[in-house]
Design an enzyme around this catalytic site. Structure first.
Site, PDB file in Angstrom:
ATOM      1  N   ASP A 228      20.144 -11.167 -15.030  1.00 18.86           N
ATOM      2  CA  ASP A 228      19.325 -11.730 -16.116  1.00 18.86           C
ATOM      3  C   ASP A 228      19.348 -13.261 -16.116  1.00 18.86           C
ATOM      4  O   ASP A 228      20.341 -13.867 -15.712  1.00 18.86           O
ATOM      5  CB  ASP A 228      19.854 -11.173 -17.458  1.00 18.86           C
ATOM      6  CG  ASP A 228      18.840 -11.350 -18.570  1.00 18.86           C
ATOM      7  OD1 ASP A 228      17.641 -11.526 -18.282  1.00 18.86           O
ATOM      8  OD2 ASP A 228      19.256 -11.315 -19.747  1.00 18.86           O
TER       9      ASP A 228
ATOM     10  N   SER B 145      20.907  -3.220 -22.306  1.00 17.85           N
ATOM     11  CA  SER B 145      19.460  -3.118 -22.034  1.00 17.85           C
ATOM     12  C   SER B 145      19.063  -1.860 -21.260  1.00 17.85           C
ATOM     13  O   SER B 145      18.323  -1.938 -20.270  1.00 17.85           O
ATOM     14  CB  SER B 145      18.965  -4.373 -21.294  1.00 17.85           C
ATOM     15  OG  SER B 145      19.275  -5.524 -22.034  1.00 17.85           O
TER      16      SER B 145
ATOM     17  N   SER C 101      13.084  -3.125 -15.367  1.00 16.34           N
ATOM     18  CA  SER C 101      13.294  -2.022 -16.312  1.00 16.34           C
ATOM     19  C   SER C 101      11.953  -1.419 -16.716  1.00 16.34           C
ATOM     20  O   SER C 101      10.896  -2.036 -16.530  1.00 16.34           O
ATOM     21  CB  SER C 101      14.018  -2.534 -17.558  1.00 16.34           C
ATOM     22  OG  SER C 101      13.124  -3.295 -18.359  1.00 16.34           O
TER      23      SER C 101
ATOM     24  N   GLU D 208      34.396  -1.562 -16.728  1.00 11.13           N
ATOM     25  CA  GLU D 208      34.862  -2.856 -17.208  1.00 11.13           C
ATOM     26  C   GLU D 208      33.630  -3.753 -17.281  1.00 11.13           C
ATOM     27  O   GLU D 208      32.804  -3.745 -16.359  1.00 11.13           O
ATOM     28  CB  GLU D 208      35.888  -3.457 -16.239  1.00 11.13           C
ATOM     29  CG  GLU D 208      37.200  -2.710 -16.197  1.00 11.13           C
ATOM     30  CD  GLU D 208      37.942  -2.725 -17.530  1.00 11.13           C
ATOM     31  OE1 GLU D 208      37.902  -3.752 -18.234  1.00 11.13           O
ATOM     32  OE2 GLU D 208      38.550  -1.697 -17.871  1.00 11.13           O
TER      33      GLU D 208
ATOM     34  N   ARG E 292       5.744  -6.904 -19.909  1.00 11.61           N
ATOM     35  CA  ARG E 292       5.635  -8.352 -19.628  1.00 11.61           C
ATOM     36  C   ARG E 292       4.210  -8.721 -19.199  1.00 11.61           C
ATOM     37  O   ARG E 292       3.419  -7.840 -18.827  1.00 11.61           O
ATOM     38  CB  ARG E 292       6.620  -8.731 -18.526  1.00 11.61           C
ATOM     39  CG  ARG E 292       8.031  -8.646 -19.027  1.00 11.61           C
ATOM     40  CD  ARG E 292       8.977  -9.354 -18.115  1.00 11.61           C
ATOM     41  NE  ARG E 292      10.317  -9.288 -18.666  1.00 11.61           N
ATOM     42  CZ  ARG E 292      11.333 -10.018 -18.246  1.00 11.61           C
ATOM     43  NH1 ARG E 292      11.157 -10.854 -17.247  1.00 11.61           N
ATOM     44  NH2 ARG E 292      12.515  -9.911 -18.812  1.00 11.61           N
TER      45      ARG E 292
ATOM     46  N   ASN F  77      10.245  -3.677 -18.900  1.00 14.97           N
ATOM     47  CA  ASN F  77       9.656  -4.875 -18.280  1.00 14.97           C
ATOM     48  C   ASN F  77       8.165  -4.706 -17.974  1.00 14.97           C
ATOM     49  O   ASN F  77       7.465  -5.688 -17.740  1.00 14.97           O
ATOM     50  CB  ASN F  77      10.408  -5.271 -17.000  1.00 14.97           C
ATOM     51  CG  ASN F  77      11.792  -5.814 -17.232  1.00 14.97           C
ATOM     52  OD1 ASN F  77      12.689  -5.674 -16.413  1.00 14.97           O
ATOM     53  ND2 ASN F  77      12.003  -6.468 -18.378  1.00 14.97           N
ATOM     54  N   TRP F  78       7.659  -3.457 -18.033  1.00 16.40           N
ATOM     55  CA  TRP F  78       6.214  -3.239 -17.867  1.00 16.40           C
ATOM     56  C   TRP F  78       5.431  -3.923 -18.979  1.00 16.40           C
ATOM     57  O   TRP F  78       4.228  -4.143 -18.855  1.00 16.40           O
ATOM     58  CB  TRP F  78       5.882  -1.738 -17.873  1.00 16.40           C
ATOM     59  CG  TRP F  78       6.238  -1.018 -16.609  1.00 16.40           C
ATOM     60  CD1 TRP F  78       7.271  -0.124 -16.449  1.00 16.40           C
ATOM     61  CD2 TRP F  78       5.580  -1.094 -15.339  1.00 16.40           C
ATOM     62  NE1 TRP F  78       7.287   0.344 -15.161  1.00 16.40           N
ATOM     63  CE2 TRP F  78       6.260  -0.233 -14.453  1.00 16.40           C
ATOM     64  CE3 TRP F  78       4.474  -1.806 -14.867  1.00 16.40           C
ATOM     65  CZ2 TRP F  78       5.882  -0.072 -13.120  1.00 16.40           C
ATOM     66  CZ3 TRP F  78       4.095  -1.649 -13.533  1.00 16.40           C
ATOM     67  CH2 TRP F  78       4.803  -0.781 -12.682  1.00 16.40           C
TER      68      TRP F  78
ATOM     69  N   ARG G 102      14.780 -18.267 -17.881  1.00 14.41           N
ATOM     70  CA  ARG G 102      15.414 -19.457 -18.482  1.00 14.41           C
ATOM     71  C   ARG G 102      15.778 -20.485 -17.420  1.00 14.41           C
ATOM     72  O   ARG G 102      15.687 -21.688 -17.647  1.00 14.41           O
ATOM     73  CB  ARG G 102      16.667 -19.034 -19.272  1.00 14.41           C
ATOM     74  CG  ARG G 102      16.336 -18.581 -20.686  1.00 14.41           C
ATOM     75  CD  ARG G 102      17.450 -17.795 -21.302  1.00 14.41           C
ATOM     76  NE  ARG G 102      17.493 -16.427 -20.779  1.00 14.41           N
ATOM     77  CZ  ARG G 102      18.477 -15.568 -21.013  1.00 14.41           C
ATOM     78  NH1 ARG G 102      19.511 -15.948 -21.735  1.00 14.41           N
ATOM     79  NH2 ARG G 102      18.419 -14.350 -20.537  1.00 14.41           N
ATOM     80  N   TRP G 103      16.173 -20.012 -16.252  1.00 15.30           N
ATOM     81  CA  TRP G 103      16.510 -20.928 -15.152  1.00 15.30           C
ATOM     82  C   TRP G 103      15.290 -21.786 -14.815  1.00 15.30           C
ATOM     83  O   TRP G 103      15.397 -23.004 -14.651  1.00 15.30           O
ATOM     84  CB  TRP G 103      16.941 -20.107 -13.933  1.00 15.30           C
ATOM     85  CG  TRP G 103      17.423 -20.924 -12.768  1.00 15.30           C
ATOM     86  CD1 TRP G 103      18.715 -21.266 -12.479  1.00 15.30           C
ATOM     87  CD2 TRP G 103      16.610 -21.485 -11.711  1.00 15.30           C
ATOM     88  NE1 TRP G 103      18.761 -22.000 -11.320  1.00 15.30           N
ATOM     89  CE2 TRP G 103      17.482 -22.157 -10.834  1.00 15.30           C
ATOM     90  CE3 TRP G 103      15.243 -21.488 -11.432  1.00 15.30           C
ATOM     91  CZ2 TRP G 103      17.042 -22.823  -9.683  1.00 15.30           C
ATOM     92  CZ3 TRP G 103      14.787 -22.165 -10.296  1.00 15.30           C
ATOM     93  CH2 TRP G 103      15.688 -22.815  -9.445  1.00 15.30           C
TER      94      TRP G 103
HETATM   95  C1  IPE Z   1      17.186  -6.392 -18.265  1.00 18.55           C
HETATM   96  O1  IPE Z   1      16.830  -7.706 -18.547  1.00 18.55           O
HETATM   97  C2  IPE Z   1      16.369  -5.872 -17.133  1.00 18.55           C
HETATM   98  C3  IPE Z   1      16.626  -6.482 -15.836  1.00 18.55           C
HETATM   99  C4  IPE Z   1      17.565  -7.342 -15.551  1.00 18.55           C
HETATM  100  C5  IPE Z   1      15.773  -6.023 -14.772  1.00 18.55           C
HETATM  101  P1  IPE Z   1      15.816  -8.036 -19.722  1.00 18.55           P
HETATM  102  O2  IPE Z   1      15.680  -9.513 -19.775  1.00 18.55           O
HETATM  103  O3  IPE Z   1      14.566  -7.260 -19.578  1.00 18.55           O
HETATM  104  O4  IPE Z   1      16.604  -7.487 -21.002  1.00 18.55           O
HETATM  105  P2  IPE Z   1      16.524  -7.914 -22.524  1.00 18.55           P
HETATM  106  O5  IPE Z   1      15.066  -7.845 -22.930  1.00 18.55           O
HETATM  107  O6  IPE Z   1      17.046  -9.308 -22.624  1.00 18.55           O
HETATM  108  O7  IPE Z   1      17.395  -6.932 -23.263  1.00 18.55           O
HETATM  109  C1  IPE Z   2      15.761 -11.090 -15.172  1.00 18.46           C
HETATM  110  O1  IPE Z   2      15.421 -12.350 -15.625  1.00 18.46           O
HETATM  111  C2  IPE Z   2      14.760 -10.534 -14.197  1.00 18.46           C
HETATM  112  C3  IPE Z   2      13.928  -9.450 -14.741  1.00 18.46           C
HETATM  113  C4  IPE Z   2      14.071  -8.900 -15.901  1.00 18.46           C
HETATM  114  C5  IPE Z   2      12.862  -8.957 -13.874  1.00 18.46           C
HETATM  115  P1  IPE Z   2      14.455 -12.539 -16.850  1.00 18.46           P
HETATM  116  O2  IPE Z   2      13.057 -12.614 -16.347  1.00 18.46           O
HETATM  117  O3  IPE Z   2      14.701 -11.531 -17.909  1.00 18.46           O
HETATM  118  O4  IPE Z   2      14.908 -13.974 -17.388  1.00 18.46           O
HETATM  119  P2  IPE Z   2      15.063 -14.440 -18.877  1.00 18.46           P
HETATM  120  O5  IPE Z   2      15.958 -13.475 -19.564  1.00 18.46           O
HETATM  121  O6  IPE Z   2      13.689 -14.446 -19.479  1.00 18.46           O
HETATM  122  O7  IPE Z   2      15.657 -15.810 -18.787  1.00 18.46           O
HETATM  123 MG    MG Z   3      15.953 -11.435 -19.507  1.00 15.85          MG
END
Ligand code: IPE
Ligand code: IPE
Ligand code: MG
Length: 264
Positions: A25, A198, A70, A209, A76, A73-74, A29-30
């Site tokens: 994750d 998540s 996930s 752990e 997005r 994530n669909w 933000r990076w």
């Molecule tokens: C979890 O990260 C899914 C993946 C790393 C692929 P998300 O960024 O989607 O999770 P939430 O929304 O912060 O819980």
């Molecule tokens: C994790 O990074 C990668 C996926 C969920 C595909 P994010 O895209 O969730 O990054 P943040 O949480 O928005 O920074």
């Molecule tokens: Mg994320």
């Protein structure tokens, strides 16, 4: 490189987790911190996947499972999803030879049929190409939901029961684990500091752990995995027992080993 090698040598070879799972994750933000589009974070994140996988193999981890996409994530933006799939296509084509060379068997979990057809084809190709590798299993969780995996396992078990293949008494934790497929997780890592799971590997993380680091995924590389490993090796896993019981068990094991060594 040298730093990673030195760190590797400080690990206790007898306490290597069998299954490490990572919630990768913080890519967005990076990128945001650098004024870049989110996809740049995903691109850098792919380099972390490569570094962490190579190091995991060197450490001797047998199962590495990475949460890549996930089911939620669909939701997005479409552009981001398409860009993620492009990265996945690229990764599958570019890394298959390295996987084979390093004896890494490629695997996936999740609702793979939701993915674009050409990616499904590539996944099957890399799975077949690496099917006889036996150093480590690398599993990507794609279109994945831990809750959905449990429901799927229930449906499989129900079918087996209806078909008369199992009795009610045979429905137990072991059967569920078999249906879910991956072994129990020993170490669960999450980057970016978020304190949640998540919907990842809900069944398998029962006694995992948990290691959470504020580092964002694109900044997390092989040496960070070794640091997580060192922290894991300091933990005492009790599985519901008391500390005294654990100490007695360790003492018994030590005595048994000494006895074995004594035998001619
Ligand atoms: C979890 O990260 C899914 C993946 C790393 C692929 P998300 O960024 O989607 O999770 P939430 O929304 O912060 O819980
Ligand atoms: C994790 O990074 C990668 C996926 C969920 C595909 P994010 O895209 O969730 O990054 P943040 O949480 O928005 O920074
Ligand atoms: Mg994320």
């Amino acid at each position: 490189m040298a730093e990673r090698r030195n760190l590797l040598e400080t690990l206790d070879k007898k306490k290597i987790p069998y299954h490490v799972a990572i919630i990768m994750d913080g890519n967005g933000r990076w990128a945001q911190k650098r004024g870049l589009p989110r996809i740049e974070g995903h691109k850098q994140g792919a380099k972390s996947v490569d570094s962490v996988t190579t190091t995991a193999r060197k450490i001797g981890i047998k199962y590495l499972t990475l949460y890549a996409f996930s089911k939620d994530n669909w939701k997005r933006p479409k552009d981001e999803i398409l860009a993620l799939f492009d990265l996945l296509r690229h990764y599958l084509s570019k890394k298959k030879d390295k996987m084979k060379k390093n004896q890494i068997k490629f695997n996936v979990v999740g609702d793979i049929e939701d993915l674009p057809q050409d990616i499904v084809g590539k996944i099957n190709e890399v799975k077949a190409y690496t099917s006889d590798c036996n150093g480590m299993v690398l599993t990507l969780a794609l279109s994945y939901s831990g809750k959905s995996e449990i429901v799927k396992a229930c449906k499989k078990i129900l079918k087996m029961y209806k078909d008369g293949k199992i009795t009610e008494e045979e429905i137990d934790n072991n059967l569920f684990s078999d249906m879910i497929g991956l072994p129990d997780v020993d170490l669960l890592i999450r980057t970016s500091g978020e304190m949640r799971v998540s919907d990842f590997l809900l069944w398998n993380i029962a006694y995992a752990e948990v290691y959470i680091t504020k580092k964002l995924w694109p900044d997390f590389r092989g040496k960070d995995l070794i640091k997580a490993m060192k922290e894991f090796q300091k933990r005492e896993r009790r599985f519901g027992l008391t500390q005294e019981q654990i100490m007695t068990m360790k003492q018994d094991m030590k005595e048994n080993t000494e006895k074995t060594i004594d035998c001619p």
